[in-house]
Motif scaffolding. Structure first.
Motif, short mmCIF file in Angstrom:
data_model
loop_
_atom_site.label_atom_id
_atom_site.label_comp_id
_atom_site.label_asym_id
_atom_site.label_seq_id
_atom_site.Cartn_x
_atom_site.Cartn_y
_atom_site.Cartn_z
N ALA A 106 -45.00 12.57 -78.28
CA ALA A 106 -46.43 13.40 -77.63
C ALA A 106 -45.31 14.66 -76.86
N ILE A 107 -44.46 14.70 -76.63
CA ILE A 107 -43.67 15.96 -75.56
C ILE A 107 -43.44 16.93 -76.64
N GLN A 108 -43.27 16.37 -78.24
CA GLN A 108 -42.55 17.55 -79.24
C GLN A 108 -43.67 18.78 -79.06
N MET A 109 -44.50 17.88 -79.79
CA MET A 109 -46.34 18.40 -79.76
C MET A 109 -46.93 19.07 -78.76
N ASP A 110 -46.51 18.98 -78.09
CA ASP A 110 -46.82 19.12 -76.73
C ASP A 110 -48.67 19.17 -76.42
N VAL A 111 -48.46 17.39 -76.49
CA VAL A 111 -50.15 15.98 -75.99
C VAL A 111 -49.99 16.55 -75.06
N PRO A 112 -50.67 16.55 -74.24
CA PRO A 112 -51.60 16.76 -72.64
C PRO A 112 -52.16 14.86 -72.50
N TYR A 113 -51.40 14.75 -71.51
CA TYR A 113 -51.24 13.51 -70.66
C TYR A 113 -52.99 13.64 -69.88
N PRO A 114 -53.27 12.15 -69.20
CA PRO A 114 -53.09 10.75 -69.74
C PRO A 114 -53.57 10.81 -71.21
N PHE A 115 -52.99 10.19 -71.74
CA PHE A 115 -54.15 10.03 -73.83
C PHE A 115 -54.68 7.93 -73.81
N VAL A 116 -54.81 7.28 -74.92
CA VAL A 116 -54.61 6.39 -75.62
C VAL A 116 -54.32 6.05 -76.60
N ALA A 117 -53.35 5.58 -77.47
CA ALA A 117 -52.83 4.63 -78.45
C ALA A 117 -53.79 3.40 -78.43
N GLN A 118 -53.74 3.13 -79.12
CA GLN A 118 -54.33 1.68 -79.97
C GLN A 118 -53.96 1.53 -81.41
N SER A 119 -53.40 -0.02 -81.64
CA SER A 119 -53.36 -0.27 -83.02
C SER A 119 -54.18 -1.55 -82.81
N MET A 120 -54.23 -1.81 -84.66
CA MET A 120 -54.90 -2.90 -84.81
C MET A 120 -53.91 -3.50 -86.21
N ALA A 121 -53.87 -4.44 -86.23
CA ALA A 121 -52.45 -4.77 -87.44
C ALA A 121 -53.16 -6.84 -87.72
N GLY A 122 -53.25 -6.40 -88.66
CA GLY A 122 -53.51 -8.27 -89.50
C GLY A 122 -53.78 -8.42 -90.69
N CYS A 123 -54.58 -9.95 -91.13
CA CYS A 123 -53.96 -10.15 -92.08
C CYS A 123 -56.09 -10.86 -92.30
N LYS A 124 -56.48 -10.59 -93.71
CA LYS A 124 -57.24 -11.57 -94.17
C LYS A 124 -57.05 -12.27 -95.37
N LEU A 125 -57.74 -13.38 -95.59
CA LEU A 125 -57.39 -14.36 -96.23
C LEU A 125 -58.80 -15.41 -96.56
N TYR A 126 -59.02 -14.73 -98.42
CA TYR A 126 -60.27 -15.25 -99.24
C TYR A 126 -60.56 -16.07 -99.55
N PRO A 127 -61.60 -16.41 -99.65
CA PRO A 127 -61.70 -18.03 -100.40
C PRO A 127 -61.01 -18.57 -101.34
N ASN A 128 -60.52 -17.35 -102.51
CA ASN A 128 -59.78 -17.60 -103.70
C ASN A 128 -58.07 -17.69 -103.18
N LYS A 129 -57.59 -17.49 -102.46
CA LYS A 129 -56.62 -17.76 -101.96
C LYS A 129 -56.16 -15.81 -101.73
N THR A 130 -56.33 -14.76 -102.04
CA THR A 130 -56.02 -13.66 -102.12
C THR A 130 -56.46 -13.77 -100.64
N SER A 131 -54.98 -12.72 -100.11
CA SER A 131 -55.41 -11.93 -99.15
C SER A 131 -54.88 -10.67 -98.93
N ARG A 132 -55.32 -9.25 -97.89
CA ARG A 132 -54.69 -8.87 -97.63
C ARG A 132 -54.70 -8.43 -96.03
#
Length: 334
Positions: A106-132
């Motif tokens: 934010a400092i290097q790119m001169d991004v104005p404050y305030p701002f919000v950052a979000q993240s979502m990480a996870g795993c999905k398991l399927y009935p055939n035991k494959t995953s993503r």
């Protein structure tokens, strides 16, 4: 200071070590780790986070201490105390490094404050035991970056200086991307087994839907039939209107609300059908839900019976009038 890739990797690893018996459960299961960072300025960031198994909240993050608070009694026993301590330490290191990275960009790119950052990480398991696996990053409520696990690359969701800066930093961390892919492809299903066994009762919980049908008259020329369904769990449900026993197809006369949560961790929705007053048809609301098994919940609109009776009476009166007319004609001929 430990690099962000190591911290995130360990956090995701331990998240998926919160596991239980998937082999005896049916369906697709997803774990999500959601985090929200509100950057007020370079020195103050408000942090919130939760972990979810399907729609079951496993734990939340204390915004002041960054300690984890468990929301289900069966979450903590899933792992030994020493492993939870490791998760706690690694998670705090990850938060510290993530905040440092975003502030630096934010400092290097001169991004104005305030701002919000979000993240979502996870795993999905399927009935055939494959995953993503999936990793998404958001900025001010908009998609920002996502991880393409097949090609081990970060994809821009918006073309900005800040997004390019963060992508360039993460793209150089090829070891991290490959390690995440190998980790989840090799161990996600096995780690999930334990967690699903501890949370099996919560995952298999079922609550019967309660349906009510009533009418509203916004104008003399329009009648709105409302089917309100509430108190059901799990979330997936099918609600349809039947006209004379036949399902009403989608169209402008049919409007169904999104599925909304109740305070008691069940769900609700409403389906509204616009009809002409006294159109002579019978109507019923049909509800299908896992808790009902192969059965359906069928709730008729109260005035449907009245319309049916009115129609029968009209038919009897017409038949009586016709009989009287025939009798009169016979009398005149005689």
């Amino acid at each position: 200071m430990q690099p962000p890739r190591c911290c995130l990797l360990l956090v995701l690893l331990y998240l998926f070590l919160l596991s239980g018996t998937w082999a005896t459960l049916q369906g697709t299961f997803t774990i999500r780790m959601l985090k929200t960072f509100t950057f007020q300025n370079t020195s103050f960031v408000d942090t919130e986070g939760i972990g979810l198994l399907e729609d079951i909240e496993l734990g939340s993050l204390d915004k002041h201490t960054w300690d984890m608070h468990f929301c289900q009694p069966w979450v903590r026993p899933a792992l030994p105390r020493i492993q939870w301590d490791t998760i706690d330490n690694m998670f705090k290191i990850f938060l510290h490094n993530f905040i440092h990275l975003i502030n630096e960009g934010a400092i290097q790119m001169d991004v104005p404050y305030p701002f919000v950052a979000q993240s979502m990480a996870g795993c999905k398991l399927y009935p055939n035991k494959t995953s993503r696996i999936f990793v998404y990053v958001g900025y001010n409520g908009q998609d920002f970056l996502s991880l393409d696990t097949d090609n081990a690359t970060w994809t821009l969701s918006q073309d900005t200086d800040l997004a390019r800066y963060v992508r360039a930093f993460l793209q150089n961390e090829t070891t991290f991307v490959e390690a995440v892919k190998d980790l989840f492809n090799d161990t996600c299903i096995n780690a999930m087994e334990m967690f699903l066994s501890y949370g099996r009762a919560a995952l298999e919980r079922q609550e019967l839907p309660v349906a009510t049908v009533f009418a509203r008259t916004p104008s003399p020329h329009q009648l709105l039939l409302v089917c309100h369904v509430t108190a059901f769990y799990p979330r997936p449900i099918s609600v349809a209107w039947l006209r004379d026993g036949q399902e009403v197809p989608p169209g402008p006369q049919l409007n169904t609300s999104p599925i909304l949560p109740n305070a008691d961790l069940t769900y609700q929705l409403s389906s509204v059908l616009a009809v002409a007053p006294q159109d002579g048809h019978s109507y019923a609301c049909r509800v299908r839900h896992r808790s009902l098994g192969t059965r359906s919940l069928l709730v008729p609109w109260g005035n449907s019976h009245l319309l049916l009776i009115t129609g029968l009476l009209a038919g009897l009166l017409a038949a009586g009038a016709l009989a009287a007319l025939l009798l009169l004609c016979l009398c005149r001929r005689r």
